[in-house]
Structures are given as C-alpha cells and as structure tokens.
Design a protein around this motif. Structure first.
Motif, PDB file in Angstrom:
ATOM      1  N   ARG A  79      76.703  26.191  66.680  1.00  0.00           N
ATOM      2  CA  ARG A  79      77.553  27.187  66.016  1.00  0.00           C
ATOM      3  C   ARG A  79      76.813  27.798  64.818  1.00  0.00           C
ATOM      4  O   ARG A  79      76.880  29.002  64.565  1.00  0.00           O
ATOM      5  CB  ARG A  79      78.844  26.533  65.524  1.00  0.00           C
ATOM      6  CG  ARG A  79      79.867  26.295  66.604  1.00  0.00           C
ATOM      7  CD  ARG A  79      81.237  26.148  65.917  1.00  0.00           C
ATOM      8  NE  ARG A  79      82.053  25.110  66.527  1.00  0.00           N
ATOM      9  CZ  ARG A  79      82.927  25.354  67.519  1.00  0.00           C
ATOM     10  NH1 ARG A  79      83.074  26.558  67.998  1.00  0.00           N
ATOM     11  NH2 ARG A  79      83.649  24.373  68.007  1.00  0.00           N
ATOM     12  N   LEU A  80      76.127  26.942  64.089  1.00  0.00           N
ATOM     13  CA  LEU A  80      75.378  27.429  62.929  1.00  0.00           C
ATOM     14  C   LEU A  80      74.253  28.359  63.374  1.00  0.00           C
ATOM     15  O   LEU A  80      74.014  29.407  62.775  1.00  0.00           O
ATOM     16  CB  LEU A  80      74.819  26.245  62.139  1.00  0.00           C
ATOM     17  CG  LEU A  80      73.973  26.603  60.911  1.00  0.00           C
ATOM     18  CD1 LEU A  80      74.741  27.448  59.912  1.00  0.00           C
ATOM     19  CD2 LEU A  80      73.420  25.342  60.234  1.00  0.00           C
ATOM     20  N   CYS A 136      75.495  31.710  64.166  1.00  0.00           N
ATOM     21  CA  CYS A 136      75.868  32.414  62.946  1.00  0.00           C
ATOM     22  C   CYS A 136      74.640  32.918  62.195  1.00  0.00           C
ATOM     23  O   CYS A 136      74.597  34.063  61.731  1.00  0.00           O
ATOM     24  CB  CYS A 136      76.707  31.452  62.112  1.00  0.00           C
ATOM     25  SG  CYS A 136      76.804  31.827  60.390  1.00  0.00           S
ATOM     26  N   LEU A 137      73.615  32.090  62.108  1.00  0.00           N
ATOM     27  CA  LEU A 137      72.401  32.497  61.399  1.00  0.00           C
ATOM     28  C   LEU A 137      71.670  33.614  62.149  1.00  0.00           C
ATOM     29  O   LEU A 137      71.170  34.561  61.549  1.00  0.00           O
ATOM     30  CB  LEU A 137      71.470  31.295  61.214  1.00  0.00           C
ATOM     31  CG  LEU A 137      71.977  30.209  60.260  1.00  0.00           C
ATOM     32  CD1 LEU A 137      71.055  29.004  60.276  1.00  0.00           C
ATOM     33  CD2 LEU A 137      72.128  30.748  58.839  1.00  0.00           C
ATOM     34  N   PHE A 167      64.464  25.368  59.121  1.00  0.00           N
ATOM     35  CA  PHE A 167      65.628  24.757  58.493  1.00  0.00           C
ATOM     36  C   PHE A 167      65.978  23.424  59.156  1.00  0.00           C
ATOM     37  O   PHE A 167      66.252  22.426  58.474  1.00  0.00           O
ATOM     38  CB  PHE A 167      66.819  25.714  58.555  1.00  0.00           C
ATOM     39  CG  PHE A 167      68.125  25.065  58.207  1.00  0.00           C
ATOM     40  CD1 PHE A 167      68.449  24.777  56.891  1.00  0.00           C
ATOM     41  CD2 PHE A 167      69.025  24.720  59.213  1.00  0.00           C
ATOM     42  CE1 PHE A 167      69.645  24.154  56.577  1.00  0.00           C
ATOM     43  CE2 PHE A 167      70.220  24.100  58.901  1.00  0.00           C
ATOM     44  CZ  PHE A 167      70.533  23.815  57.575  1.00  0.00           C
ATOM     45  N   CYS A 215      66.244  19.643  57.614  1.00  0.00           N
ATOM     46  CA  CYS A 215      67.371  18.709  57.778  1.00  0.00           C
ATOM     47  C   CYS A 215      66.855  17.333  58.187  1.00  0.00           C
ATOM     48  O   CYS A 215      67.313  16.308  57.686  1.00  0.00           O
ATOM     49  CB  CYS A 215      68.347  19.217  58.830  1.00  0.00           C
ATOM     50  SG  CYS A 215      69.283  20.668  58.303  1.00  0.00           S
ATOM     51  N   ASP A 265      66.940  14.106  52.104  1.00  0.00           N
ATOM     52  CA  ASP A 265      67.375  14.643  50.821  1.00  0.00           C
ATOM     53  C   ASP A 265      66.311  15.404  50.026  1.00  0.00           C
ATOM     54  O   ASP A 265      66.644  16.244  49.190  1.00  0.00           O
ATOM     55  CB  ASP A 265      67.944  13.510  49.961  1.00  0.00           C
ATOM     56  CG  ASP A 265      69.244  12.952  50.541  1.00  0.00           C
ATOM     57  OD1 ASP A 265      69.936  13.707  51.246  1.00  0.00           O
ATOM     58  OD2 ASP A 265      69.551  11.772  50.287  1.00  0.00           O
ATOM     59  N   LEU A 289      66.858  19.136  50.135  1.00  0.00           N
ATOM     60  CA  LEU A 289      68.175  19.715  49.843  1.00  0.00           C
ATOM     61  C   LEU A 289      68.054  21.056  49.132  1.00  0.00           C
ATOM     62  O   LEU A 289      68.776  22.006  49.436  1.00  0.00           O
ATOM     63  CB  LEU A 289      68.994  18.746  48.970  1.00  0.00           C
ATOM     64  CG  LEU A 289      69.608  17.554  49.709  1.00  0.00           C
ATOM     65  CD1 LEU A 289      70.259  16.610  48.706  1.00  0.00           C
ATOM     66  CD2 LEU A 289      70.632  18.036  50.732  1.00  0.00           C
ATOM     67  N   ASN A 290      67.100  21.126  48.202  1.00  0.00           N
ATOM     68  CA  ASN A 290      66.991  22.356  47.429  1.00  0.00           C
ATOM     69  C   ASN A 290      66.503  23.534  48.273  1.00  0.00           C
ATOM     70  O   ASN A 290      67.019  24.640  48.167  1.00  0.00           O
ATOM     71  CB  ASN A 290      66.073  22.143  46.230  1.00  0.00           C
ATOM     72  CG  ASN A 290      66.366  23.144  45.150  1.00  0.00           C
ATOM     73  OD1 ASN A 290      67.517  23.306  44.737  1.00  0.00           O
ATOM     74  ND2 ASN A 290      65.343  23.869  44.729  1.00  0.00           N
ATOM     75  N   ARG A 320      66.966  23.913  51.390  1.00  0.00           N
ATOM     76  CA  ARG A 320      68.067  24.319  52.265  1.00  0.00           C
ATOM     77  C   ARG A 320      69.091  25.144  51.506  1.00  0.00           C
ATOM     78  O   ARG A 320      69.585  26.166  51.988  1.00  0.00           O
ATOM     79  CB  ARG A 320      68.716  23.081  52.885  1.00  0.00           C
ATOM     80  CG  ARG A 320      67.811  22.416  53.917  1.00  0.00           C
ATOM     81  CD  ARG A 320      68.502  21.266  54.592  1.00  0.00           C
ATOM     82  NE  ARG A 320      68.124  19.966  54.036  1.00  0.00           N
ATOM     83  CZ  ARG A 320      68.831  18.852  54.193  1.00  0.00           C
ATOM     84  NH1 ARG A 320      69.973  18.886  54.870  1.00  0.00           N
ATOM     85  NH2 ARG A 320      68.411  17.707  53.685  1.00  0.00           N
ATOM     86  N   LYS A 321      69.404  24.705  50.289  1.00  0.00           N
ATOM     87  CA  LYS A 321      70.355  25.473  49.488  1.00  0.00           C
ATOM     88  C   LYS A 321      69.823  26.882  49.223  1.00  0.00           C
ATOM     89  O   LYS A 321      70.551  27.867  49.395  1.00  0.00           O
ATOM     90  CB  LYS A 321      70.603  24.757  48.162  1.00  0.00           C
ATOM     91  CG  LYS A 321      71.596  25.488  47.279  1.00  0.00           C
ATOM     92  CD  LYS A 321      71.683  24.901  45.891  1.00  0.00           C
ATOM     93  CE  LYS A 321      72.338  25.914  44.954  1.00  0.00           C
ATOM     94  NZ  LYS A 321      72.318  25.466  43.556  1.00  0.00           N
ATOM     95  N   PHE A 355      70.234  29.177  52.161  1.00  0.00           N
ATOM     96  CA  PHE A 355      71.584  29.711  52.366  1.00  0.00           C
ATOM     97  C   PHE A 355      71.930  30.776  51.326  1.00  0.00           C
ATOM     98  O   PHE A 355      72.602  31.757  51.635  1.00  0.00           O
ATOM     99  CB  PHE A 355      72.617  28.586  52.380  1.00  0.00           C
ATOM    100  CG  PHE A 355      72.668  27.854  53.697  1.00  0.00           C
ATOM    101  CD1 PHE A 355      73.101  28.502  54.844  1.00  0.00           C
ATOM    102  CD2 PHE A 355      72.256  26.530  53.796  1.00  0.00           C
ATOM    103  CE1 PHE A 355      73.139  27.843  56.068  1.00  0.00           C
ATOM    104  CE2 PHE A 355      72.290  25.859  55.023  1.00  0.00           C
ATOM    105  CZ  PHE A 355      72.726  26.519  56.149  1.00  0.00           C
ATOM    106  N   ILE A 356      71.462  30.574  50.116  1.00  0.00           N
ATOM    107  CA  ILE A 356      71.725  31.577  49.084  1.00  0.00           C
ATOM    108  C   ILE A 356      71.070  32.903  49.463  1.00  0.00           C
ATOM    109  O   ILE A 356      71.674  33.973  49.370  1.00  0.00           O
ATOM    110  CB  ILE A 356      71.224  31.091  47.705  1.00  0.00           C
ATOM    111  CG1 ILE A 356      72.138  29.969  47.215  1.00  0.00           C
ATOM    112  CG2 ILE A 356      71.172  32.233  46.702  1.00  0.00           C
ATOM    113  CD1 ILE A 356      71.669  29.296  45.932  1.00  0.00           C
ATOM    114  N   GLN A 387      70.274  33.830  52.479  1.00  0.00           N
ATOM    115  CA  GLN A 387      70.936  34.336  53.664  1.00  0.00           C
ATOM    116  C   GLN A 387      72.265  35.009  53.323  1.00  0.00           C
ATOM    117  O   GLN A 387      72.632  36.009  53.932  1.00  0.00           O
ATOM    118  CB  GLN A 387      71.133  33.199  54.674  1.00  0.00           C
ATOM    119  CG  GLN A 387      71.248  33.661  56.104  1.00  0.00           C
ATOM    120  CD  GLN A 387      70.089  34.537  56.524  1.00  0.00           C
ATOM    121  OE1 GLN A 387      68.990  34.443  55.994  1.00  0.00           O
ATOM    122  NE2 GLN A 387      70.338  35.441  57.454  1.00  0.00           N
TER     123      GLN A 387
END
Lengths: 145, 145
Positions: free
Chosen positions: A48-49, A52-53, A66, A70, A74, A77-78, A80-81, A84-85, A87
């Motif tokens: 689904r992601l 959407c991407l 990406f 994953c 951890d 994490l940055n 990945r964040k 999304f920002i 995107q």
DNA sequence: TCTTGACCTAAAGTTAACTTTAGGTATTAA
DNA sequence: TTAATACCTAAAGTTAACTTTAGGTCAAGA
C-alpha cells in the motif's frame, strides 16, 4: 496470503508483485517448502505504501532505498523521516501544479462551450481579455503568467 | 522566435521542441528559406497547453489527436469540448488521489517524529489505533480503508 | 491418469517520451 | 580566414516500469 490473493485484494498484477519482490521492494516475503510466497500484513502494508509513494512520483529505486533503510533499523530513522518530509512537499507541489493545470482546462471548457453555442470559434477566439467573464479570465490569466 | 529562444522562454529542451514538431504536436510552425523554424504566439500557446495536458496525465498521441481536431476546424468543436471535460475530471481525480497519498505521508511524518523522539520505533510501532492522536489517526485510516 | 489451475524462474520484449549522436549548413566575431 | 554558434535531419540509444514468454513443479478434480 498467496500471490494470487494479494493480487486480487490490491488489484496489482501477479507479475508486478513478483517484479517488486525481485527488485527488493518487499522485505521478508516468506516462502514455504515448495518455494511459494506467503505475504503477511506487513507485506500488504508495504505494498500500500509503495502504491502511494509511486503515485506521488517517487521512483522504484528510491522506494527500494527506503526499504533498505527500514531493514537497517533505528540508525536510519532520521533518513526515513527526512524522506517523508521531502515527499510531503513533493506532493504538495504536485497538487498545486495540477490546480494550475485545472484552471487552464476550465477556461478551455468555457471556451468550447461558447464556441459550440456560436457554431464556430471566431467570436470567442478574438475576444479581448476584458470581454471574458471575470471568473473565467482569472483562470486563464492564472495559467498564462 | 527561434527554437533556442522558445527553449529558454518555456524551459523545454531544444531537442524536445523538435521532437514535438516532428510528432505533429505543433501546428503550422513556419520555416524560413533556410529551413529554420520560427515560432509564433499561437505555437507558444500550444506548447503551454501541451505542458499542461501532459502534466495532467495525457499522452502525446492524444494531444496529437487534439491538434488534428484543431486543424480540422469547427466540425470538431464538440470532440474538443468533450476532451477537455474528460480531462477536467481526470485532473480532479488525480488531485484527490494525491490528497489521499498526502494523508498517509503525513501520518508517516508523525510516526518518524515520534520514533526519533524515542530513539527507536518500538513504542509507536506497537501503538493501538486509539492511542494515536485523533487528527493523525484520521489521516492514517482515511488511507487504509 | 490426465489435465487444469496456481504457483515458480530467468530472460526477452514493450512502451512512452525523450535524448544523443553523427553529419551537415549558414551566419557572425576575431 | 578560421572558428565558434545556432540551426538542421535521420537514426540510434536510453530509461523506467512493467509485461510476456518459455519452460517447469505440484496438488486437486473428473
């Protein structure tokens, strides 16, 4: 779920699901002894992601990157964040471009409405800006500038 | 205007302009004795329209068909009007799909914000729906359904 | 038993929309 | 006069994202 079930549920061709898997876009798709894929809820969520991407203009190789992040845990994490920002602003830009395009299309709808009423284009084609109804003119000018 | 000037003005590569011309997307591009193209205001307007139609998801062959209709005169007014009406709803659909995608992205932004605050994903990953703030939950559920 | 259907792989093919290359003309600047 | 620019064509090459093909396994139904 088998690949056929996923294909039906998400409306994605089986060949495409295999292709995504082979390209590394899906993490951890389980296989049974016969080598048959079994997709779990996390795989479905990934798909689904991905939809959407992709739909928001991201390329498969970026999506794959990406997915690799994953898998790395951890420490990414940055990254990945940030992805999304970025995107998010890509999509917002796309939406406003589409709204601009919509303005021109709406002007064209009006234009052909008028032309059809007259039976020909000549009047509406030669109209000066100040003869065009204000709301339509706004759409047209918003585009042309 | 020469092809180089158009290229700069509209920010379209020269090769692309030649390609559009050769594909029949541009009507009536004039040539001088030396065979050099000279674009007029109508050509520029066509190019702007092409950019807009392309951006809204239309294929070049459909755009070409439209240009052919234009060349055919008033008998195709209705076809052209119908095309724009259809294209209008295509764009509207695209915008709402993008808004849906945006919802998921915004949820993801929130998700990674929380994860980064914690230093790891575990808390936010295992959160139940009713533990997610209402505004964020709405975005997430709007997407998943 | 046989054949139908769902699964598998590897590899070749497709499509759109350019983009690049190779080779040529014509005008201008040093 | 030569060299850089801006233009030209035809044709080959590129890229992403699939899609199709060819050949094979395995389980269930007639």
């Amino acid at each position: 779920m088998t690949i056929g079930e996923v294909s039906k549920k998400l409306n994605i061709p089986i060949a495409t699901l295999r292709f995504y898997d082979s390209e590394g876009l899906l993490l951890n798709v389980k296989r049974d002894e016969a080598g048959i894929r079994h997709f779990d809820e996390a795989n479905i969520a990934s798909l689904r992601l991905i939809e959407c991407l992709k739909q928001s203009g991201m390329q498969l190789k970026e999506i794959k990157e990406f997915m690799n992040w994953c898998a790395m845990g951890d420490s990414t994490l940055n990254l990945r964040k940030e992805m999304f920002i970025k995107q998010k602003s890509n999509i917002e830009a796309k939406i406003s471009e589409l709204k601009r395009a919509l303005s021109l299309i709406e002007y064209k709808c009006w234009y052909y409405d008028e032309a059809l009423r007259d039976g020909n284009e000549s009047r509406v084609k030669n109209m000066k800006l100040d003869e065009i109804p204000e709301d339509i003119r706004a759409k047209y000018c918003g585009f042309n500038s």
